[in-house]
Write an enzyme that holds these catalytic residues in place. Structure first.
Site, PDB file in Angstrom:
ATOM      1  N   ARG A  81      45.485  40.255  46.057  1.00 20.48           N
ATOM      2  CA  ARG A  81      45.034  41.091  44.951  1.00 20.48           C
ATOM      3  C   ARG A  81      46.193  41.817  44.278  1.00 20.48           C
ATOM      4  O   ARG A  81      45.980  42.557  43.326  1.00 20.48           O
ATOM      5  CB  ARG A  81      44.053  42.126  45.459  1.00 20.48           C
ATOM      6  N   LYS A 139      33.010  35.071  42.987  1.00 15.92           N
ATOM      7  CA  LYS A 139      33.895  34.501  44.021  1.00 15.92           C
ATOM      8  C   LYS A 139      33.156  34.334  45.346  1.00 15.92           C
ATOM      9  O   LYS A 139      33.285  33.310  46.007  1.00 15.92           O
ATOM     10  CB  LYS A 139      35.076  35.430  44.328  1.00 15.92           C
ATOM     11  N   ARG A 162      37.033  49.979  39.777  1.00 16.45           N
ATOM     12  CA  ARG A 162      37.462  48.699  40.380  1.00 16.45           C
ATOM     13  C   ARG A 162      37.960  47.744  39.294  1.00 16.45           C
ATOM     14  O   ARG A 162      38.927  47.004  39.478  1.00 16.45           O
ATOM     15  CB  ARG A 162      36.299  48.060  41.150  1.00 16.45           C
TER      16      ARG A 162
HETATM   17  P1  AMP Z   1      35.450  42.972  47.526  1.00 17.31           P
HETATM   18  O1  AMP Z   1      34.340  42.798  48.493  1.00 17.31           O
HETATM   19  O2  AMP Z   1      36.380  41.799  47.474  1.00 17.31           O
HETATM   20  O3  AMP Z   1      34.973  43.397  46.159  1.00 17.31           O
HETATM   21  O4  AMP Z   1      36.348  44.196  48.071  1.00 17.31           O
HETATM   22  C1  AMP Z   1      35.808  45.491  48.223  1.00 17.31           C
HETATM   23  C2  AMP Z   1      36.922  46.504  48.370  1.00 17.31           C
HETATM   24  O5  AMP Z   1      37.718  46.186  49.528  1.00 17.31           O
HETATM   25  C3  AMP Z   1      37.923  46.552  47.225  1.00 17.31           C
HETATM   26  O6  AMP Z   1      37.482  47.359  46.149  1.00 17.31           O
HETATM   27  C4  AMP Z   1      39.153  47.132  47.926  1.00 17.31           C
HETATM   28  O7  AMP Z   1      39.008  48.524  48.136  1.00 17.31           O
HETATM   29  C5  AMP Z   1      39.091  46.464  49.287  1.00 17.31           C
HETATM   30  N1  AMP Z   1      39.823  45.174  49.302  1.00 17.31           N
HETATM   31  C6  AMP Z   1      39.311  43.926  49.497  1.00 17.31           C
HETATM   32  N2  AMP Z   1      40.276  42.992  49.456  1.00 17.31           N
HETATM   33  C7  AMP Z   1      41.440  43.654  49.231  1.00 17.31           C
HETATM   34  C8  AMP Z   1      42.786  43.247  49.064  1.00 17.31           C
HETATM   35  N3  AMP Z   1      43.164  41.955  49.110  1.00 17.31           N
HETATM   36  N4  AMP Z   1      43.716  44.211  48.824  1.00 17.31           N
HETATM   37  C9  AMP Z   1      43.381  45.519  48.788  1.00 17.31           C
HETATM   38  N5  AMP Z   1      42.136  45.966  48.921  1.00 17.31           N
HETATM   39  C10 AMP Z   1      41.156  45.056  49.146  1.00 17.31           C
END
Ligand code: AMP
Length: 227
Positions: free
Chosen positions: A94, A19, A177
């Site tokens: 999410r 993404k 995750r």
């Molecule tokens: P990412 O960089 O998108 O993989 O996000 C890293 C971490 O940020 C995730 O594992 C969550 O802990 C938190 N996070 C990011 N986006 C969201 C979201 N929309 N809702 C809840 N937690 C989020």
């Protein structure tokens, strides 16, 4: 180039599905901002803001940050001037509650989503990808110890910045995750499918080829009668 419709697209898929990479390419192609909630939270954490410090405990465990925190951040971000002509949402929504909140924000601003693009990647491939992933501390460009090695070890090809491994990219946290994704985020596939917005693209194979497939689906939407 696309028709006159605003590009308001959700990029979906498991962690490590690409993404972020595709979001950056789409941002340059369509000239609309890529809004990554993960990047926003990491920036908040670096700046030691109350939101960043609260989010850290969840991020370190691979869990989702509470909906009200994320919805608050996105409510503010989507109201910015640079979002008026569209945006690419990377990592948001999410949960179903976040998707419903987004629908409400869209309704309040009299706008609509164009599509939700899902990048399909099998679980084992996700684990392989994420545990070898490295990121530039300075410009955020992504690398991989096997699939996308930098020319100079530990240094970014784009800006020379230091490459690091995200705290949550170790195998244990990656597995949690993934399980969080399967339980809390995968139901959004049905949510968007039932609204006629879901577009599925295989997230494996050549990056440029995946990009072309996404653009072609978005352009079809942009040029179709639907909004
Ligand atoms: P990412 O960089 O998108 O993989 O996000 C890293 C971490 O940020 C995730 O594992 C969550 O802990 C938190 N996070 C990011 N986006 C969201 C979201 N929309 N809702 C809840 N937690 C989020």
């Amino acid at each position: 180039m696309p028709g006159s419709k605003a590009i308001r697209v959700v990029l979906m898929g498991p962690p490590g599905c690409g993404k972020g990479t595709q979001g950056k390419m789409l941002e340059a192609h369509y000239s609309v901002p890529q809004l990554s909630t993960g990047d926003m939270l990491r920036a908040a954490l670096r700046n030691e803001t109350p939101v960043g410090l609260k989010a850290k405990q969840y991020m370190d465990r691979g869990e989702l940050v509470p909906d009200e925190v994320i919805i608050g951040i996105m409510r503010e971000r989507l109201a910015s001037q640079d979002c008026k002509k569209g945006y690419l949402l990377d990592g948001f929504p999410r949960t179903v509650a976040q998707a419903e909140a987004l629908d409400k924000l869209l309704e309040q601003s009299g706008t609509k989503l164009m599509a939700a693009v899902n990048l399909d990647v099998p679980d084992e491939e996700v684990v392989k990808r994420l545990s070898g992933r490295r990121q530039c501390r300075v410009c955020g460009t992504g690398f991989h110890v096997v699939f996308k090695k930098p020319v100079r070890e530990g240094r970014c090809d784009a800006c020379g910045g230091e490459l690091y491994q995200r705290d949550d990219d170790n195998e244990t946290t990656v597995r949690s995750r993934l399980s969080v994704y399967n339980k809390q985020t995968a139901p959004l596939l049905d949510y968007y499918a039932s609204r006629g917005l879901l577009l599925r693209v295989p997230g494996t194979g050549d990056i440029d080829n995946i990009f072309k497939q996404i653009c072609s689906l978005i352009d079809d939407k942009a040029n179709s009668g639907r909004s």
